[in-house]
Design a protein around this motif. Structure first.
Motif, PDB file in Angstrom:
ATOM      1  N   ALA A 175       0.827  -1.211   0.000  1.00  0.00           N
ATOM      2  CA  ALA A 175       0.000   0.000   0.000  1.00  0.00           C
ATOM      3  C   ALA A 175       0.860   1.260   0.000  1.00  0.00           C
ATOM      4  O   ALA A 175       0.611   2.206  -0.768  1.00  0.00           O
ATOM      5  CB  ALA A 175      -0.929  -0.012   1.212  1.00  0.00           C
ATOM      6  N   VAL A 176       1.888   1.281   0.843  1.00  0.00           N
ATOM      7  CA  VAL A 176       2.743   2.473   0.958  1.00  0.00           C
ATOM      8  C   VAL A 176       3.582   2.669  -0.303  1.00  0.00           C
ATOM      9  O   VAL A 176       3.725   3.799  -0.801  1.00  0.00           O
ATOM     10  CB  VAL A 176       3.643   2.368   2.207  1.00  0.00           C
ATOM     11  N   SER A 177       4.139   1.586  -0.843  1.00  0.00           N
ATOM     12  CA  SER A 177       4.978   1.714  -2.042  1.00  0.00           C
ATOM     13  C   SER A 177       4.144   2.113  -3.259  1.00  0.00           C
ATOM     14  O   SER A 177       4.602   2.920  -4.090  1.00  0.00           O
ATOM     15  CB  SER A 177       5.734   0.412  -2.310  1.00  0.00           C
ATOM     16  N   ILE A 178       2.925   1.591  -3.377  1.00  0.00           N
ATOM     17  CA  ILE A 178       2.030   2.014  -4.463  1.00  0.00           C
ATOM     18  C   ILE A 178       1.742   3.506  -4.342  1.00  0.00           C
ATOM     19  O   ILE A 178       1.809   4.257  -5.328  1.00  0.00           O
ATOM     20  CB  ILE A 178       0.714   1.205  -4.427  1.00  0.00           C
ATOM     21  N   ALA A 179       1.436   3.934  -3.118  1.00  0.00           N
ATOM     22  CA  ALA A 179       1.134   5.351  -2.890  1.00  0.00           C
ATOM     23  C   ALA A 179       2.327   6.232  -3.252  1.00  0.00           C
ATOM     24  O   ALA A 179       2.177   7.267  -3.928  1.00  0.00           O
ATOM     25  CB  ALA A 179       0.738   5.563  -1.429  1.00  0.00           C
TER      26      ALA A 179
ATOM     27  N   VAL B 139      -4.658  10.489  -1.146  1.00  0.00           N
ATOM     28  CA  VAL B 139      -5.493   9.781  -2.126  1.00  0.00           C
ATOM     29  C   VAL B 139      -4.739   8.568  -2.665  1.00  0.00           C
ATOM     30  O   VAL B 139      -5.310   7.481  -2.834  1.00  0.00           O
ATOM     31  CB  VAL B 139      -5.908  10.722  -3.270  1.00  0.00           C
ATOM     32  N   ALA B 140      -3.444   8.751  -2.932  1.00  0.00           N
ATOM     33  CA  ALA B 140      -2.628   7.633  -3.410  1.00  0.00           C
ATOM     34  C   ALA B 140      -2.553   6.529  -2.349  1.00  0.00           C
ATOM     35  O   ALA B 140      -2.603   5.334  -2.668  1.00  0.00           O
ATOM     36  CB  ALA B 140      -1.228   8.130  -3.763  1.00  0.00           C
ATOM     37  N   LEU B 141      -2.440   6.943  -1.079  1.00  0.00           N
ATOM     38  CA  LEU B 141      -2.380   5.962   0.011  1.00  0.00           C
ATOM     39  C   LEU B 141      -3.714   5.235   0.158  1.00  0.00           C
ATOM     40  O   LEU B 141      -3.753   4.029   0.441  1.00  0.00           O
ATOM     41  CB  LEU B 141      -2.012   6.676   1.314  1.00  0.00           C
TER      42      LEU B 141
ATOM     43  N   LEU C 130       5.471  -7.457  -6.316  1.00  0.00           N
ATOM     44  CA  LEU C 130       6.733  -8.189  -6.388  1.00  0.00           C
ATOM     45  C   LEU C 130       7.643  -7.804  -5.223  1.00  0.00           C
ATOM     46  O   LEU C 130       8.205  -8.668  -4.533  1.00  0.00           O
ATOM     47  CB  LEU C 130       7.421  -7.891  -7.723  1.00  0.00           C
ATOM     48  N   ILE C 131       7.749  -6.504  -4.975  1.00  0.00           N
ATOM     49  CA  ILE C 131       8.582  -6.010  -3.869  1.00  0.00           C
ATOM     50  C   ILE C 131       8.034  -6.512  -2.536  1.00  0.00           C
ATOM     51  O   ILE C 131       8.786  -6.977  -1.670  1.00  0.00           O
ATOM     52  CB  ILE C 131       8.625  -4.468  -3.883  1.00  0.00           C
ATOM     53  N   ALA C 132       6.708  -6.428  -2.368  1.00  0.00           N
ATOM     54  CA  ALA C 132       6.080  -6.800  -1.096  1.00  0.00           C
ATOM     55  C   ALA C 132       6.246  -8.280  -0.787  1.00  0.00           C
ATOM     56  O   ALA C 132       6.367  -8.667   0.379  1.00  0.00           O
ATOM     57  CB  ALA C 132       4.597  -6.432  -1.132  1.00  0.00           C
ATOM     58  N   VAL C 133       6.262  -9.124  -1.824  1.00  0.00           N
ATOM     59  CA  VAL C 133       6.459 -10.568  -1.608  1.00  0.00           C
ATOM     60  C   VAL C 133       7.894 -10.852  -1.194  1.00  0.00           C
ATOM     61  O   VAL C 133       8.154 -11.523  -0.188  1.00  0.00           O
ATOM     62  CB  VAL C 133       6.089 -11.365  -2.880  1.00  0.00           C
ATOM     63  N   TYR C 134       8.842 -10.329  -1.955  1.00  0.00           N
ATOM     64  CA  TYR C 134      10.250 -10.640  -1.691  1.00  0.00           C
ATOM     65  C   TYR C 134      10.748 -10.015  -0.390  1.00  0.00           C
ATOM     66  O   TYR C 134      11.635 -10.570   0.266  1.00  0.00           O
ATOM     67  CB  TYR C 134      11.120 -10.191  -2.863  1.00  0.00           C
TER      68      TYR C 134
END
Length: 699
Positions: A109-113, A131-133, A339-343
């Protein structure tokens, strides 16, 4: 949505349409949910054609509203997942599931935002960070429905499927709690450190209180089931309404304004408790009926959600063509952040070796096959239509813009990611290879074919089929039998004789579980004794599945994975210990049940082994396992006899009651026989019970 005659008609037409789509998905081997959304997308332009609008225009009257999704549909989906989740299997991967559902979701969520906040201005869209968050929280939870259906068709390791399902079950509550905290900040404003600390506190309390409320209400329903378990209609009704009762009660607490509770987590915890603790005491017929009913309810709800999602996307009024660039960018960002969140979770976890490692191929599949679905639709529709924030300059409202991004991501995962899951699995060489399962299927398959061959001969002798048809059918069965026996021979060559020792031992455990459940239903063992023996059998089954059947501790009956049993025992422990008489009876119940279980298990495999001219099981495996269980039976019988000899007077009333209950069971079997042969209706059954059964039929 106000229910009208046309919206009611639309509801049932959509349910009927979903069944057609289901059959089509099976025929064309397409993911069911993908096809539902596709049909929903096509439905709006089709029914709005000039010559069809007057006939099918009522379809538009059935719309997805936040209230319908949140209060009616969502509890059903949560309950079905939690109720059918095997808690012991989930705890085998507790670290990876919990970290993926909490840490990975927050990172996503944070990295997408962060990425959208910096990228969107480059294409002329000013997107405030809040809004992005908000969007990050909306789009981060995964939906396993389409993935698991593909897994069932092509087969994957059970642990991998459990990780997908467990993550999705737990991250629903995390995502909703995170979304509500962020939405609250967006509505009230950001005040620096105070807002951050307050948000963390609210997020934590929502989860903790959700767990507490879920456990408390599950305990109430579980206690009620103790009184209703003999009445299948009342029992099923209680369990069906439990999801909505827990969910709506949690929401009422939220509306009071005193505290904030995660209704999703409360419902999830209650479903896990009822499915892994309370469900164990249900009679087999009730359990089977309940399981099918819940599965069917979830099927209908999922069908409506995905079909109506297609309708919503097609009729939302948002110009997706105008927003194609931000949607494409968002789809790429969401995939990258997953991908980042999984690894970021799996790599440290594998390094620390806290549990079985997650293979590299699984990590890749976890990153790719993270489809989005029902929950993201529900969450985005919870945003108020008049919601806005400072700095928002787009021609679309924040809600419509986030809806467009959410729709784009869901469609991308369903129409791009989902069809590629199976090819990627093949490329990564992910497949199910379970020698024990194959050995078990081989043994039971041979028994099935031997039974078929015997019935064929019986049909011929009775004149049901002529000699020519018999020869053709017999040749076919013999061919299948030879292939099954050859497959078993290959399994022995590959994995050794021990795999069939495991398989037969596993069959014995299944028989024992069935027997102890019948003893509970017939009141021949107490719930306490039943839970001890059932837990013991679960431990032994896991040892067998892990190829550790020679390391089974016959005295062990609990471990750290018996979460709910241990919790209940902890809560009840201050209320006193059993009396010496009760302890004596429990010991008697235990030895007697062990003896009956071992005897029935031996009788079952002996029947399977000796009924036909060819043995069902490998002779060495049969001798080893049957000899072991005969020893179990003898030891339990000796202990029971010694206990009775030493405590004859104290046990005399108990033994008399046991004899009466055994007599009642025999009477019930007689009534079942009359039922099966059409000699008895319900009214006459009650009449016979009242006249002749012990205690007037109150068994």
């Amino acid at each position: 949505m106000i229910l009208s005659i046309t919206s009611a008609l639309a509801l049932f037409v959509l349910i009927a349409l979903s069944t057609v789509v289901f059959f089509a998905s099976k025929k064309f081997k397409l993911p069911y949910t993908v096809l539902l959304v596709f049909v929903g997308l096509l439905l709006v332009p089709i029914v709005n054609l000039p010559f069809l609008k007057n006939i099918f225009g009522f379809i538009d009257d059935m719309v997805l509203t936040p209230e319908l999704l949140f209060y009616i549909f969502l509890p059903v989906l949560i309950f079905e997942s939690g109720f059918n989740m095997n808690m012991r299997k989930m705890l085998d991967s507790a670290w990876v599931i919990s970290l993926l559902s909490v840490v990975s979701l927050i990172v996503s969520a944070v990295s997408i935002a962060g990425l959208l906040y910096f990228i969107m201005p480059m294409i002329g869209i000013q997107m405030p960070f809040i809004v992005a968050l908000l969007f990050g929280a909306i789009i981060s939870p995964t939906d396993p429905v389409a993935v698991l259906s593909l897994f069932k068709e092509c087969g994957v390791p059970r642990r991998l499927a459990m990780i997908f399902e467990g993550e999705s079950l737990l991250n629903d509550g995390t995502a909703m709690a995170l979304f509500l905290v962020i939405l609250s900040v967006a509505l009230t404003g950001f005040n620096g450190t105070e807002t951050v600390l307050g948000g963390i506190f609210d997020f934590t309390m929502m989860i903790v209180l959700g767990i507490a409320i879920g456990l408390a209400m599950a305990a109430l329903f579980s206690k009620a089931l103790d009184f209703t378990k003999k009445n299948e209609f009342v029992t099923v009704t209680l369990l069906i309404i439990s999801a909505h009762m827990v969910f709506i009660t949690s929401e009422l607490i939220n509306h009071s304004g005193v505290v904030h509770v995660s209704s999703i987590i409360a419902t999830t915890v209650a479903a896990l408790f009822l499915g892994n603790y309370s469900r164990n005491i249900l009679p087999p017929k009730v359990d089977e009926y309940l399981g099918k009913l819940i599965e069917h309810m979830a099927f209908v709800v999922n069908s409506l959600v995905f079909l109506m999602a297609g309708l919503l996307f097609a009729s939302s009024g948002v110009d997706f063509v105008h927003l194609w660039l931000p949607i494409v960018i968002t789809v790429i960002v969401v995939a990258l952040c997953r991908l980042i969140a999984v690894y970021i979770v799996t790599k440290p976890l594998n390094a620390m070796k806290l549990e079985s490692p997650v293979p590299s191929s699984w990590e890749k599949l976890l990153a790719w096959a993270s489809l989005r679905g029902a929950l993201s639709i529900i969450i985005v529709l919870l945003i108020p239509e008049d919601f806005t924030v400072d700095g928002w300059t787009s021609q679309y409202t924040p809600r419509d813009f986030l809806l467009a991004l959410t729709v784009g991501c869901i469609l991308a995962t369903l129409f791009i990611k989902a069809p590629l899951i199976v090819p990627i699995m093949k490329k990564l060489n992910i497949s199910t290879e379970d020698p024990l399962k194959e050995a078990h299927a081989a043994d039971l398959g041979i028994y099935f074919l031997l039974t078929e061959r015997s019935r064929l001969l019986n049909f011929k002798n009775k004149g049901f089929i002529n000699a020519e048809h018999y020869d053709v059918m017999l040749a076919h069965v013999n061919q299948q039998l030879s292939e099954a026996q050859e497959k078993r021979k290959n399994l022995v060559n590959q994995h050794g004789q021990c795999i069939f020792d495991q398989s037969l031992h596993l069959s014995m455990i299944h028989v024992e579980k069935n027997v102890i459940k019948k003893l509970l239903v017939n009141n021949e063992v107490s719930e306490k004794t039943y839970r001890i023996i059932y837990s013991k059998l679960c431990l032994q089954q896991e040892k067998i599945e892990q190829a550790q059947h020679n390391d089974i501790d016959p005295k062990a009956y609990t471990d750290r994975k018996n979460v709910f049993d241990r919790l209940v025992n902890l809560v009840l422990s201050p209320f006193g210990q059993d009396t010496p008489e009760a302890q004596l009876q429990q010991k008697m119940e235990y030895y007697r049940a062990q003896m009956i279980m071992a005897r029935k298990a031996v009788q079952t495999i002996e029947h399977m082994q000796t009924t036909f001219d060819v043995p069902t099981f490998l002779p060495e495996a049969y001798e080893e396992v049957s000899t072991r269980y005969k020893r179990y039976k003898e030891r339990s019988g000796e202990k029971m006899t010694a206990l009775v000899d030493l405590n004859k007077d104290q046990l005399s009333p108990y033994l008399m009651g046991l004899a009466e209950r055994a007599l009642a069971v025999s009477g019930a079997k007689a009534l079942d026989y009359l039922h099966e042969n059409g000699l008895l209706d319900e009214a006459l059954e009650h009449q016979i019970e009242a006249a002749y059964a012990p205690n007037g039929g109150h068994k």
